[in-house]
Design an enzyme around this catalytic site. Sequence first.
Site, PDB file in Angstrom:
ATOM      1  N   GLY A 120       0.985  -1.349   0.048  1.00  0.00           N
ATOM      2  CA  GLY A 120       0.111   0.039   0.135  1.00  0.00           C
ATOM      3  C   GLY A 120       0.865   1.334   0.066  1.00  0.00           C
ATOM      4  CG  LEU A 162       1.154  -0.279   7.948  1.00  0.00           C
ATOM      5  CD1 LEU A 162       2.273  -1.227   8.840  1.00  0.00           C
ATOM      6  CD2 LEU A 162       1.887   0.604   7.222  1.00  0.00           C
ATOM      7  CE1 TYR A 218      -9.630   2.208   7.900  1.00  0.00           C
ATOM      8  CE2 TYR A 218     -10.228   4.379   9.142  1.00  0.00           C
ATOM      9  CZ  TYR A 218      -8.954   3.507   8.604  1.00  0.00           C
ATOM     10  OH  TYR A 218      -7.675   4.155   8.356  1.00  0.00           O
ATOM     11  CB  THR A 220      -0.225  10.454   5.923  1.00  0.00           C
ATOM     12  OG1 THR A 220      -0.308  10.464   7.511  1.00  0.00           O
ATOM     13  CG2 THR A 220       1.040  10.257   5.773  1.00  0.00           C
ATOM     14  CG  ASN A 246      -5.831  -8.166   0.263  1.00  0.00           C
ATOM     15  OD1 ASN A 246      -5.526  -6.945   0.038  1.00  0.00           O
ATOM     16  ND2 ASN A 246      -6.955  -8.391   0.913  1.00  0.00           N
TER      17      ASN A 246
HETATM   18  P1  NAD Z   1      -3.600   1.700   1.416  1.00  0.00           P
HETATM   19  O1  NAD Z   1      -4.737   1.265   1.122  1.00  0.00           O
HETATM   20  O2  NAD Z   1      -2.707   2.311   0.436  1.00  0.00           O
HETATM   21  O3  NAD Z   1      -2.820   0.416   2.288  1.00  0.00           O
HETATM   22  C1  NAD Z   1      -3.376  -0.615   2.641  1.00  0.00           C
HETATM   23  C2  NAD Z   1      -2.865  -1.961   2.221  1.00  0.00           C
HETATM   24  O4  NAD Z   1      -3.337  -3.003   2.949  1.00  0.00           O
HETATM   25  C3  NAD Z   1      -2.893  -2.268   0.583  1.00  0.00           C
HETATM   26  O5  NAD Z   1      -1.981  -2.457   0.275  1.00  0.00           O
HETATM   27  C4  NAD Z   1      -4.088  -3.257   0.666  1.00  0.00           C
HETATM   28  O6  NAD Z   1      -4.068  -4.193  -0.544  1.00  0.00           O
HETATM   29  C5  NAD Z   1      -3.809  -4.042   2.086  1.00  0.00           C
HETATM   30  N1  NAD Z   1      -5.032  -4.931   2.497  1.00  0.00           N
HETATM   31  C6  NAD Z   1      -6.037  -4.341   2.711  1.00  0.00           C
HETATM   32  N2  NAD Z   1      -6.918  -5.428   3.243  1.00  0.00           N
HETATM   33  C7  NAD Z   1      -6.046  -6.610   3.268  1.00  0.00           C
HETATM   34  C8  NAD Z   1      -6.354  -7.929   3.764  1.00  0.00           C
HETATM   35  N3  NAD Z   1      -7.546  -8.295   4.210  1.00  0.00           N
HETATM   36  N4  NAD Z   1      -5.188  -8.778   3.649  1.00  0.00           N
HETATM   37  C9  NAD Z   1      -4.062  -8.208   3.254  1.00  0.00           C
HETATM   38  N5  NAD Z   1      -3.711  -7.164   2.905  1.00  0.00           N
HETATM   39  C10 NAD Z   1      -4.802  -6.113   2.820  1.00  0.00           C
HETATM   40  O7  NAD Z   1      -3.576   2.637   2.684  1.00  0.00           O
HETATM   41  P2  NAD Z   1      -2.667   3.290   3.487  1.00  0.00           P
HETATM   42  O8  NAD Z   1      -2.721   4.806   3.379  1.00  0.00           O
HETATM   43  O9  NAD Z   1      -1.183   2.944   3.091  1.00  0.00           O
HETATM   44  O10 NAD Z   1      -2.897   2.998   4.914  1.00  0.00           O
HETATM   45  C11 NAD Z   1      -2.152   1.945   5.831  1.00  0.00           C
HETATM   46  C12 NAD Z   1      -2.345   1.500   7.009  1.00  0.00           C
HETATM   47  O11 NAD Z   1      -2.408   2.846   8.046  1.00  0.00           O
HETATM   48  C13 NAD Z   1      -3.986   1.139   6.978  1.00  0.00           C
HETATM   49  O12 NAD Z   1      -4.130   0.350   8.036  1.00  0.00           O
HETATM   50  C14 NAD Z   1      -4.781   2.443   7.580  1.00  0.00           C
HETATM   51  O13 NAD Z   1      -6.024   2.100   8.032  1.00  0.00           O
HETATM   52  C15 NAD Z   1      -3.711   3.232   8.326  1.00  0.00           C
HETATM   53  N6  NAD Z   1      -3.953   4.694   8.231  1.00  0.00           N
HETATM   54  C16 NAD Z   1      -3.455   5.399   7.060  1.00  0.00           C
HETATM   55  C17 NAD Z   1      -3.782   6.507   7.330  1.00  0.00           C
HETATM   56  C18 NAD Z   1      -3.514   7.695   6.006  1.00  0.00           C
HETATM   57  O14 NAD Z   1      -3.779   8.800   5.880  1.00  0.00           O
HETATM   58  N7  NAD Z   1      -2.828   7.133   5.119  1.00  0.00           N
HETATM   59  C19 NAD Z   1      -4.573   7.393   8.401  1.00  0.00           C
HETATM   60  C20 NAD Z   1      -4.943   6.556   9.360  1.00  0.00           C
HETATM   61  C21 NAD Z   1      -4.525   5.284   9.415  1.00  0.00           C
END
Ligand code: NAD
Length: 323
Positions: A15, A77, A149, A179, A37
């Site tokens: 991600g 993550l 969520y 972020t 995934n």
């Molecule tokens: P993103 O969607 O780019 O990354 C999430 C990754 O998790 C993806 O690669 C996705 O394919 C994978 N994924 C999702 N469900 C899955 C599953 N069941 N099994 C395996 N892989 C799975 O989002 P991001 O911005 O990189 O966020 C990463 C983490 O940080 C997340 O947990 C998100 O909740 C948390 N977060 C992000 C932010 C932000 O602003 N970017 C803010 C708060 C929390």
Amino acid sequence: MRVVKNRALVAGGAGFLGSHLCDRLIEQGLEVFCLDNLLSGRFQNIQHLVGNPKFSFIEHDVCDPLPEMEVDEVWNLACPASPPRYQANPVHTMMTSVVGTRNLLDVARTSRARFFQASTSEVYGDPEMHPQHEGYRGCVNTVGPRACYDEGKRAAEALCFDYHRCFGVEIRVVRIFNTYGPRMDPDDGRVVSNFIVKALNGQPLEIYGDGEQTRSFCYVDDLIAGFLAFMRSDTAGTGPINLGNPGEFTIRELAELVLEYGGVDTAINCLPAAPDDPQRRRPDISLAKGELGWEPAIPLHGGLLRTFEYFRTAMAQPARKAH
Ligand code: NAD
Ligand code: UDP
């Protein structure tokens, strides 16, 4: 004494945030198992790491039983982060946070690994307290479209603390505030990527609601530095700890800044507000400052320019082959 093998499992490593984390861990000399995934992540985010002997990619859903592995660090993550993506299959989103987190905590328990949980400012819901500090328990609509969520992440925090109390798993729980930066998926619907992509295409930016709602935007490199400082600290405790940039902007201000920094002259339109959209959000980062000496270094101006550059280059390239 724990034998240090320097192996890290990064769930959600393909991600936006996870791929930057994989880069930093490899730079630090760790062997990285990236498990994903590809639901909201993209293989292209990690393509440059393929072939590196320290990197392996495992295409797998965290809700399914995990392959046996021994690691020193588990980074969780895995979970779609953008509202349209996590609302597309809300039951799977909830299961990812609950069943997936339990599966990953079991890996940490059997490996005696340290466990990192990517929690979120969404645990505060639509907050009545401003700015939000870690002691605030939040205001979440448990039956709304964001609950899959918000409540999933709250349950995941509870699981982390129960594994800590019951089984002694070392945990580090981070509440991440919005972020942005390179490798955001142009199609995943978050505000910064939406605005920049539309600006580069010369299309009107779309504000949901009146644009008076606020967010605080942290550049990705700052956030990952905070992750590493916290995960490696033996004195800062378990968290939860807020990580984010305390600069607060209305969404209308963000739209105007994107047009100004991008040198683009296009319209800003208002659409109906998204249901349960939090109205104000800004992290109180006193804890991170005090415990980790961490605070963001990259202001919105510099971060948006770098993000524009990324999207400009990415949009000029022909689409890469899917994995
Ligand atoms: P993103 O969607 O780019 O990354 C999430 C990754 O998790 C993806 O690669 C996705 O394919 C994978 N994924 C999702 N469900 C899955 C599953 N069941 N099994 C395996 N892989 C799975 O989002 P991001 O911005 O990189 O966020 C990463 C983490 O940080 C997340 O947990 C998100 O909740 C948390 N977060 C992000 C932010 C932000 O602003 N970017 C803010 C708060 C929390
Ligand atoms: N938003 C918007 N236009 C867009 C995308 C989002 O006005 O094209 C708004 C959204 O309603 C919210 C804020 O921008 O008020 C941040 O949305 P995002 O999806 O990035 O993250 P959230 O903090 O809501 O999870």
